[in-house]
Design a protein around this motif. Structure first.
Motif, PDB file in Angstrom:
ATOM      1  N   ARG A 121      41.317   5.574   4.257  1.00 29.66           N
ATOM      2  CA  ARG A 121      41.305   6.992   4.578  1.00 29.66           C
ATOM      3  C   ARG A 121      40.821   7.273   5.994  1.00 29.66           C
ATOM      4  N   GLY A 122      39.765   6.605   6.423  1.00 28.62           N
ATOM      5  CA  GLY A 122      39.244   6.849   7.760  1.00 28.62           C
ATOM      6  C   GLY A 122      40.246   6.499   8.843  1.00 28.62           C
ATOM      7  N   ALA A 123      40.934   5.372   8.678  1.00 30.27           N
ATOM      8  CA  ALA A 123      41.938   4.961   9.662  1.00 30.27           C
ATOM      9  C   ALA A 123      43.100   5.938   9.676  1.00 30.27           C
ATOM     10  N   TYR A 124      43.512   6.397   8.498  1.00 31.76           N
ATOM     11  CA  TYR A 124      44.616   7.355   8.406  1.00 31.76           C
ATOM     12  C   TYR A 124      44.270   8.641   9.150  1.00 31.76           C
ATOM     13  N   ASP A 125      43.079   9.185   8.893  1.00 33.37           N
ATOM     14  CA  ASP A 125      42.678  10.434   9.544  1.00 33.37           C
ATOM     15  C   ASP A 125      42.512  10.245  11.049  1.00 33.37           C
ATOM     16  N   HIS A 126      41.978   9.095  11.455  1.00 33.68           N
ATOM     17  CA  HIS A 126      41.748   8.841  12.880  1.00 33.68           C
ATOM     18  C   HIS A 126      43.051   8.833  13.675  1.00 33.68           C
ATOM     19  N   THR A 127      44.115   8.321  13.064  1.00 39.62           N
ATOM     20  CA  THR A 127      45.390   8.222  13.781  1.00 39.62           C
ATOM     21  C   THR A 127      46.247   9.482  13.674  1.00 39.62           C
ATOM     22  N   THR A 186      39.217   7.090  -1.280  1.00 39.57           N
ATOM     23  CA  THR A 186      38.809   6.309  -0.111  1.00 39.57           C
ATOM     24  C   THR A 186      39.998   5.541   0.458  1.00 39.57           C
ATOM     25  N   HIS A 187      41.007   5.342  -0.370  1.00 45.07           N
ATOM     26  CA  HIS A 187      42.234   4.663   0.045  1.00 45.07           C
ATOM     27  C   HIS A 187      43.428   5.466  -0.474  1.00 45.07           C
ATOM     28  N   LEU A 188      44.462   5.506   0.326  1.00 48.74           N
ATOM     29  CA  LEU A 188      45.680   6.223  -0.029  1.00 48.74           C
ATOM     30  C   LEU A 188      46.789   5.197  -0.231  1.00 48.74           C
ATOM     31  N   LEU A 189      47.320   5.137  -1.434  1.00 47.98           N
ATOM     32  CA  LEU A 189      48.399   4.194  -1.746  1.00 47.98           C
ATOM     33  C   LEU A 189      49.681   4.986  -1.969  1.00 47.98           C
ATOM     34  N   PHE A 190      50.550   4.960  -0.963  1.00 44.78           N
ATOM     35  CA  PHE A 190      51.830   5.661  -1.042  1.00 44.78           C
ATOM     36  C   PHE A 190      52.853   4.746  -1.709  1.00 44.78           C
ATOM     37  N   ILE A 191      53.510   5.253  -2.748  1.00 46.08           N
ATOM     38  CA  ILE A 191      54.587   4.501  -3.388  1.00 46.08           C
ATOM     39  C   ILE A 191      55.758   5.444  -3.634  1.00 46.08           C
ATOM     40  N   ASP A 192      56.946   4.875  -3.753  1.00 45.06           N
ATOM     41  CA  ASP A 192      58.124   5.658  -4.108  1.00 45.06           C
ATOM     42  C   ASP A 192      58.221   5.778  -5.625  1.00 45.06           C
ATOM     43  N   ALA A 193      58.962   6.766  -6.078  1.00 45.59           N
ATOM     44  CA  ALA A 193      59.078   7.004  -7.518  1.00 45.59           C
ATOM     45  C   ALA A 193      59.817   5.880  -8.228  1.00 45.59           C
ATOM     46  N   ASP A 194      60.601   5.088  -7.519  1.00 43.19           N
ATOM     47  CA  ASP A 194      61.311   3.976  -8.167  1.00 43.19           C
ATOM     48  C   ASP A 194      60.512   2.672  -8.138  1.00 43.19           C
ATOM     49  N   PRO A 216      49.511  -3.900 -12.749  1.00 47.11           N
ATOM     50  CA  PRO A 216      48.192  -3.388 -13.127  1.00 47.11           C
ATOM     51  C   PRO A 216      47.086  -3.655 -12.109  1.00 47.11           C
ATOM     52  N   ASP A 217      47.106  -4.797 -11.433  1.00 48.25           N
ATOM     53  CA  ASP A 217      46.041  -5.141 -10.492  1.00 48.25           C
ATOM     54  C   ASP A 217      46.374  -4.773  -9.052  1.00 48.25           C
ATOM     55  N   ALA A 218      47.514  -4.170  -8.813  1.00 49.85           N
ATOM     56  CA  ALA A 218      47.967  -3.963  -7.435  1.00 49.85           C
ATOM     57  C   ALA A 218      47.034  -3.064  -6.633  1.00 49.85           C
ATOM     58  N   ALA A 219      46.668  -1.914  -7.168  1.00 58.35           N
ATOM     59  CA  ALA A 219      45.824  -0.979  -6.416  1.00 58.35           C
ATOM     60  C   ALA A 219      44.488  -1.620  -6.069  1.00 58.35           C
ATOM     61  N   ALA A 220      43.868  -2.286  -7.046  1.00 59.99           N
ATOM     62  CA  ALA A 220      42.572  -2.920  -6.805  1.00 59.99           C
ATOM     63  C   ALA A 220      42.681  -4.054  -5.791  1.00 59.99           C
ATOM     64  N   THR A 221      43.715  -4.874  -5.922  1.00 58.91           N
ATOM     65  CA  THR A 221      43.860  -6.023  -5.031  1.00 58.91           C
ATOM     66  C   THR A 221      44.142  -5.582  -3.604  1.00 58.91           C
ATOM     67  N   MET A 222      44.985  -4.574  -3.429  1.00 60.30           N
ATOM     68  CA  MET A 222      45.284  -4.111  -2.074  1.00 60.30           C
ATOM     69  C   MET A 222      44.055  -3.470  -1.437  1.00 60.30           C
ATOM     70  N   ALA A 223      43.299  -2.668  -2.196  1.00 56.91           N
ATOM     71  CA  ALA A 223      42.067  -2.086  -1.660  1.00 56.91           C
ATOM     72  C   ALA A 223      41.044  -3.174  -1.368  1.00 56.91           C
ATOM     73  N   GLY A 224      40.996  -4.191  -2.221  1.00 59.54           N
ATOM     74  CA  GLY A 224      40.097  -5.308  -1.987  1.00 59.54           C
ATOM     75  C   GLY A 224      40.467  -6.099  -0.748  1.00 59.54           C
ATOM     76  N   HIS A 225      41.758  -6.291  -0.537  1.00 56.48           N
ATOM     77  CA  HIS A 225      42.219  -7.001   0.659  1.00 56.48           C
ATOM     78  C   HIS A 225      41.846  -6.221   1.918  1.00 56.48           C
ATOM     79  N   ALA A 226      42.003  -4.897   1.864  1.00 56.98           N
ATOM     80  CA  ALA A 226      41.612  -4.071   3.007  1.00 56.98           C
ATOM     81  C   ALA A 226      40.120  -4.195   3.284  1.00 56.98           C
ATOM     82  N   ALA A 227      39.314  -4.208   2.215  1.00 57.52           N
ATOM     83  CA  ALA A 227      37.867  -4.339   2.386  1.00 57.52           C
ATOM     84  C   ALA A 227      37.491  -5.709   2.945  1.00 57.52           C
TER      85      ALA A 227
END
Length: 367
Positions: A210-216, A126-134, A139-150
């Motif tokens: 995801r919806g915003a990404y596909d829409h644009t 439902t959310h796409l989190l792009f990160i670089d390999a470096d 631990p809480d980053a993915a959840a917190t960022m998705a929560g902030h978006a919500a």
């Protein structure tokens, strides 16, 4: 003497502008807050081209995520080292990890942008989190960022990871990322600044709904750029989706480069899509050099002393806030001078028709 007096006060005025904006933005740009909606799945998407020295540590950090369901997709983009082999080992041990192979780079695309689009195509989240390999995700980053978006309804949430700086070459270049963002971008990239020209993003750590990404149109809509994060943020705002810069130091760490040559090459790569334009760069030079370098010429005048004091105090405040090393603060004038040198070199190379290059590929760029 009268002329010097006048120019010194102009330098002070130029120093006052970022100082004022910096104080405001240090208040405005805050850590993300919120809890993800039930059923959220964050797809952590990692483009990887010859990343054998980074990919294992990156995956270890991502797989320690908590608070939201995740999947991890790595796009091997023509690596000639052990990147794919390492990822296959992780995939064999953890069903959340998948390895994908990027198809040949089509005409008109830049490498990372193409890999990111293919990652999005393969993602189920439902959310796409792009990160670089470096990048090393907290631990809480993915959840917190998705929560902030919500919580905010933002289509994009992004932040600058805490930058690990271990050499003089890094100290002379990397701190300008946060300094420019906080001190020269009105609103600091917060969502209430809706204009696309005031958008900002960091491709090292970028979550999109995801919806915003596909829409644009996603990365395909910006397929020829090198600075994909900024281009996506502008695209989303133009399409009516809010984008938000949050404080990223607690979300992830990143050591972009380890020496001056790599720093120069890396920052040059994106310059033509940022400051290094024939119209924009003279203005940026006047603003940056005028505020942070010019006052040295007029010492020991009162105006010059105040201007330099403002500049160093501002740099100290930003450095401490984003958790970069304190010893980089006295190098601030050098950092500004090197940043301008990189931008002018990139502009001249562009005007001469010389392509930008990165990881064995050459691009004309769009600037």
């Amino acid at each position: 003497m009268v002329a010097d007096f006048t120019w010194a006060w102009i330098a002070l005025a130029l120093a006052t502008f970022p100082a004022t904006m910096g104080v405001v933005n240090l208040f405005l740009v805050r850590p993300p807050e919120g809890r993800p909606k039930d059923g959220s799945l964050v797809s952590v998407l990692i483009p990887a081209r010859n990343e054998e020295t980074h990919i294992a540590a990156c995956l270890d950090a991502v797989l320690a995520s908590r608070g939201v369901a995740i999947e991890v997709v790595v796009m091997d983009d023509g690596s000639t080292d052990r990147t794919a082999e390492i990822v296959r080992g992780y995939a064999a041990r953890d069903a959340r990890v998948r390895l994908e192979q990027a198809p040949p780079l089509p005409s008109g695309w830049t490498g990372k942008v193409h890999a990111c689009q293919r990652l999005a195509d393969a993602a189920r989240g439902t959310h796409l989190l792009f990160i670089d390999a470096d990048v090393r995700l907290a631990p809480d980053a993915a959840a917190t960022m998705a929560g902030h978006a919500a919580r905010t309804g933002a289509g994009m949430v992004t932040g600058v990871p805490r930058q690990i700086i271990g050499s003089l070459g890094e100290a002379a270049t990397v701190p300008m990322i946060n300094f420019l963002l906080i001190c020269y971008l009105p609103g600091g990239g917060r969502a209430f600044t809706k204009r696309s020209g005031m958008a900002a993003a960091c491709g090292q750590l970028l979550l999109v709904e995801r919806g915003a990404y596909d829409h644009t149109g996603g990365h395909e809509a910006v397929k020829g750029v090198l600075h994909d994060g900024l281009a996506l943020a502008r695209l989303m705002r133009d399409a009516g989706h809010a984008t938000e810069i949050v404080e990223g130091a607690g979300l992830a760490t990143c050591r972009m480069y380890t020496n001056f040559a790599d720093c120069w090459a890396g920052f040059s790569k994106n310059a033509r899509e940022g400051m290094a334009t024939p119209v924009g760069l003279p203005v940026w030079t006047a603003m940056l050099a005028g505020a942070h370098l010019w006052p040295f010429v007029f010492l020991p005048s009162t105006a010059a002393i105040i201007a330099l004091a403002l500049g160093f105090a501002l740099r100290a405040a930003v450095t401490l806030r984003v958790r970069e090393p304190w010893w980089t603060i006295p190098l601030h004038p050098l950092t500004v001078a090197v940043a301008l040198a990189i931008q002018w070199t990139a502009l001249v190379r562009g005007l001469m028709g010389k392509p930008a290059g990165w990881k064995g590929r050459a691009y004309q760029g769009t600037g």
